[in-house]
Design an enzyme around this catalytic site. Sequence first.
Site, mmCIF file in Angstrom:
data_model
loop_
_atom_site.group_PDB
_atom_site.id
_atom_site.type_symbol
_atom_site.label_atom_id
_atom_site.label_comp_id
_atom_site.label_asym_id
_atom_site.label_seq_id
_atom_site.Cartn_x
_atom_site.Cartn_y
_atom_site.Cartn_z
ATOM 1 N N GLY A 19 0.815 -1.203 0.000
ATOM 2 C CA GLY A 19 0.000 0.000 0.000
ATOM 3 C C GLY A 19 0.850 1.255 0.000
ATOM 4 O O GLY A 19 2.076 1.221 0.169
ATOM 5 N N PHE A 20 0.197 2.374 -0.155
ATOM 6 C CA PHE A 20 0.870 3.659 -0.325
ATOM 7 C C PHE A 20 1.722 4.037 0.881
ATOM 8 O O PHE A 20 2.946 4.194 0.790
ATOM 9 C CB PHE A 20 -0.209 4.718 -0.602
ATOM 10 N N ILE A 21 1.105 4.145 2.055
ATOM 11 C CA ILE A 21 1.845 4.567 3.249
ATOM 12 C C ILE A 21 2.782 3.462 3.716
ATOM 13 O O ILE A 21 3.954 3.701 4.027
ATOM 14 C CB ILE A 21 0.874 4.970 4.369
ATOM 15 N N TYR A 164 -16.347 3.505 6.631
ATOM 16 C CA TYR A 164 -14.885 3.497 6.779
ATOM 17 C C TYR A 164 -14.488 4.070 8.132
ATOM 18 O O TYR A 164 -13.730 3.446 8.884
ATOM 19 C CB TYR A 164 -14.257 4.301 5.647
ATOM 20 N N LYS A 168 -12.813 2.100 11.549
ATOM 21 C CA LYS A 168 -11.573 2.503 12.207
ATOM 22 C C LYS A 168 -11.820 2.813 13.689
ATOM 23 O O LYS A 168 -10.952 2.547 14.539
ATOM 24 C CB LYS A 168 -10.963 3.706 11.492
#
Length: 336
Positions: A19-21, A164, A168
Site C-alpha cells: 500500500g501507499f503509506i 470506513y 476505524k
Amino acid sequence: MQEKVATMGERYLVTGCAGFIASRVCEMLLAQGHEVLGWDEINDAYDPRLKEWRLNNLKRFPQFRFEQVDISDEAQVENAFARAGKPALSAVINLAARAGVRASVRNPAVYYKANCTGTLVLLEFCRRYGISKFILASTSSLYGAHNPVPYREDADTNRPLSPYAASKKAAETLAFTYHYLHKLDVTVLRYFTVYGPAGRPDMSIFRFIRQIAEDEPIIVYGDGTQKRDFTYVDDIAAGTIAALRPLGYEIINLGGDRSVELNHVIRLISEKLGKQAKIERRPPHPADVRATWADIHKAKELLGWAPMVPIEEGIARCVNWYLTHRDTMRTISLGD
C-alpha cells in the site's frame, strides 16, 4: 531533523506493505538497516499494478521478505506467524486496511472485515506471541462534521459519517481493550489526507495530476472550497516510525498542520504542469466533511515530530514523479 527511534537491526512486521503509506514505512525501515516482514493480500480495491510497482521497489532490499496474507483470515495469519521464525518481532505495524470514505458507503462489509476483523486477528496473535508493540493506522475521518478544527485527539469521535470511519473507530476500541487486558503497548495514529509519489489513484492528487496531464476533465464535488490537511507521505512514514517508542496507549494525530482549499491544490498542479484544469462539478457527497485540520501538539510532545514538506513542495514532487513514470502511470485505472 526527525528523530530516529527504531534501534538498528530490529525486526518488524508491516501489514499492507504494498500500500501507499506502508510501502514508504517499509522503505524507510529497510534503509535504516532493519529487517521487515511485509504482508499484503494484493486486493483489487484499486489497480493492483500500482501495488506491484511499490512491492518491486521493496524487493531490492535483501532484508525484506514478502508474503501474500489476508490479515482477516486467522488461518493464513497463524501460518505466516509460524513461518516468521526467529528472532522475535519487535513490533507489528498494522497499515493494512480498506480506505476511502465514498467506497465504504457502497460496500461497508468489506471495510468491516479488513479494518475490524483484521485488527482483531493481529492483536490476538500479538498476545499469543508476546509481541509487545502494536501500531494501528487510523483516520481523521473519525472526527466527523461536528467537531471544531483543528481536531484534537480528545474530540468526540462517536458520530462517524461513513462505514470506513466507523470501522476505524471499532479498530481503535479493540486496540485499547488489548492494551488494558494484555498490556500491549499500542499507538493509534490518525492520518490526515496523505499524498505523495505513488499515491492511491482513487485520491484527488494522483487523480488530478494524471487527468490534467493527459488533458482529461477532473471531477470536483462541490465548489472546491472544501479544505483538507494534506500531509506528505514521507512525513507520515517518519511519524509512524517515531511511534515505535513505548508509549502505553496513545492516540496521536499526524497531519500537515495546515488546512488547504482543494481549489488551491488544483491551481498548484495546473501551474506545475503548465496546463489548465478542465473541471466538472458534482454535488457534495454526504459522507464528506467541509474541512479537516490536525492539532499536532501531541505528536510534537510525544514523538518529537512535525511535518517537514509543505503542500507546494509536495505537489511539485508528485508531478515530477508522475512525469518520470508517465508511460506506466497513465495506464493505471483511477477507479469509479
